[in-house]
Design a protein around this motif. Structure first.
Motif, PDB file in Angstrom:
ATOM      1  N   GLN A  48      13.920 -18.509 -21.432  1.00 14.62           N
ATOM      2  CA  GLN A  48      13.025 -19.534 -20.910  1.00 14.62           C
ATOM      3  C   GLN A  48      13.496 -20.023 -19.542  1.00 14.62           C
ATOM      4  OE1 GLN A  48      10.094 -20.359 -22.149  1.00 14.62           O
ATOM      5  NE2 GLN A  48       9.784 -21.675 -20.363  1.00 14.62           N
ATOM      6  N   GLU A  49      14.804 -20.180 -19.387  1.00 12.45           N
ATOM      7  CA  GLU A  49      15.349 -20.608 -18.097  1.00 12.45           C
ATOM      8  C   GLU A  49      15.066 -19.578 -17.009  1.00 12.45           C
ATOM      9  OE1 GLU A  49      19.425 -21.228 -18.963  1.00 12.45           O
ATOM     10  OE2 GLU A  49      19.135 -23.235 -19.846  1.00 12.45           O
ATOM     11  N   LYS A  82      12.572 -17.425 -16.989  1.00 12.96           N
ATOM     12  CA  LYS A  82      11.132 -17.452 -16.714  1.00 12.96           C
ATOM     13  C   LYS A  82      10.763 -18.612 -15.800  1.00 12.96           C
ATOM     14  CE  LYS A  82       9.422 -15.103 -20.862  1.00 12.96           C
ATOM     15  NZ  LYS A  82       8.597 -15.243 -22.091  1.00 12.96           N
ATOM     16  N   GLU A  83      11.395 -19.747 -16.025  1.00  8.39           N
ATOM     17  CA  GLU A  83      11.149 -20.907 -15.161  1.00  8.39           C
ATOM     18  C   GLU A  83      11.628 -20.631 -13.734  1.00  8.39           C
ATOM     19  OE1 GLU A  83      13.031 -24.170 -17.074  1.00  8.39           O
ATOM     20  OE2 GLU A  83      11.564 -24.287 -18.703  1.00  8.39           O
ATOM     21  N   GLU A  84      12.722 -19.885 -13.618  1.00  4.73           N
ATOM     22  CA  GLU A  84      13.230 -19.504 -12.298  1.00  4.73           C
ATOM     23  C   GLU A  84      12.215 -18.603 -11.582  1.00  4.73           C
ATOM     24  OE1 GLU A  84      17.217 -17.427 -10.308  1.00  4.73           O
ATOM     25  OE2 GLU A  84      17.134 -17.834 -12.462  1.00  4.73           O
ATOM     26  N   ASN A 139       8.954 -18.511 -12.168  1.00  2.00           N
ATOM     27  CA  ASN A 139       7.805 -19.351 -11.833  1.00  2.00           C
ATOM     28  C   ASN A 139       8.068 -20.163 -10.573  1.00  2.00           C
ATOM     29  OD1 ASN A 139       6.222 -18.546 -13.987  1.00  2.00           O
ATOM     30  ND2 ASN A 139       6.954 -20.169 -15.338  1.00  2.00           N
ATOM     31  N   SER A 140       9.293 -20.663 -10.450  1.00  2.00           N
ATOM     32  CA  SER A 140       9.656 -21.467  -9.289  1.00  2.00           C
ATOM     33  C   SER A 140       9.584 -20.638  -8.004  1.00  2.00           C
ATOM     34  CB  SER A 140      11.062 -22.039  -9.478  1.00  2.00           C
ATOM     35  OG  SER A 140      11.455 -22.792  -8.362  1.00  2.00           O
ATOM     36  N   GLN A 197       5.876 -20.157  -7.160  1.00  2.00           N
ATOM     37  CA  GLN A 197       5.250 -21.388  -6.699  1.00  2.00           C
ATOM     38  C   GLN A 197       5.659 -21.757  -5.274  1.00  2.00           C
ATOM     39  OE1 GLN A 197       6.200 -24.343  -9.641  1.00  2.00           O
ATOM     40  NE2 GLN A 197       4.985 -23.332 -11.250  1.00  2.00           N
TER      41      GLN A 197
END
Length: 287
Positions: free
Chosen positions: A272-273, A275-277, A279-280, A283
């Protein structure tokens, strides 16, 4: 779709690709909880899974008419008489003299039916349906809520801490279980589920045992009905074998399984971490 040049897109890909590979590497290390449960309990009880799998893959058998009369329902279905089912039943019964009924705090009971008018979108109490335990745990996120009056009217069909809820019907769902691991969620359990409330037995160990391939195959062999309309009932479930080991031994097995499943949650957290990276990165590029 973002209006980015090919050059910019390639730069983003170069940043994301290494992270994506790390995600895949983490995914490759993940082991399903059921696989861990099977491994630990198979090792503990020396179950011969190889023989079980071989027998389970045999789809043609011979029998006699007299064999069909050896059960109270005069059952003649393949699943009830097949060799894999007989093998699992013989193995489990040979390792214990106890049945689920020997550790019941109260009778196994079916849940309560419900009508559309009983649901309350703003309610604080849940209705535990088969769909809410299909992932082997009680998923409150998707569970519907009910009116207080419905909850109050069904005091004997409520869940409590350490209760085990089993789906009693539906192909793909029948036999699945969830353990109530907190007392914050108040709920009434559905009529197509059963509540198992134990005494002098570790409920988490029982939950793990119920998830094993061996026990689930007992559910498969004992269920009644045709097509998607199959059922297993409390009168059948209470007679199924359950391991006869000390509470301390049960706790050791629970600890061993939890240790391994907790490692899987760490993998999930890392994924999850990552994936958030990713996404960041995307973005920031769009902005």
């Amino acid at each position: 779709i973002p209006n980015l040049s090919i050059g910019k897109q390639n730069q983003i890909i170069e940043k994301i690709s290494p992270i994506d590979k790390q995600v895949q590497k983490l995914k490759d290390q993940i082991k399903p909880d059921t696989e861990i449960i099977n491994e630990v309990l198979t090792a503990k009880f020396n179950w011969d899974t190889k023989t079980f799998i071989e027998l389970r893959n045999v789809h043609l058998m011979n029998s006699t008419f007299s064999a069909f009369a050896n059960n109270i329902d005069n059952r003649f279905s393949f699943k009830f008489h097949n060799k894999a089912g007989a093998y699992v039943s013989q193995i489990l019964k040979s390792q214990t003299s106890k049945r689920i009924k020997d550790f019941l705090a109260e009778d196994i009971t079916l849940g309560k039916s419900i009508s559309p008018s009983d649901y309350d979108e703003n309610g604080e109490q849940y209705y535990v349906s088969m769909a809410d335990i299909k992932s082997w745990k009680f998923e409150t996120e998707e569970a519907k809520t009910v009116y207080q009056s419905y909850f109050d009217a069904n005091p004997n069909r409520r869940i409590a801490l350490n209760d085990i809820i089993m789906a009693r019907s539906g192909e793909g769902t029948i036999g699945k279980v969830a353990i109530i691991d907190n007392d914050e969620n108040e709920a009434v359990y559905a009529d197509f589920t059963m509540r198992i409330r134990l005494k002098d037995y570790n409920p988490v160990f029982a939950y793990y045992y119920f998830r094993t391939d061996f026990f689930q195959y007992l559910i498969y062999t004992h269920k009644k009905g045709l097509g998607n309309n199959t059922n297993i009932f409390p009168s059948q479930l209470r007679e199924l074998p359950i391991p006869e080991i000390s509470l301390s031994e049960q706790e050791k097995i629970v600890t061993a399984i939890k240790t391994e499943t907790d490692k899987q949650r760490e993998f999930d957290k890392e994924i999850q971490e990552k994936k958030e990276e990713i996404n960041s990165i995307i973005q920031r590029a769009i902005k």
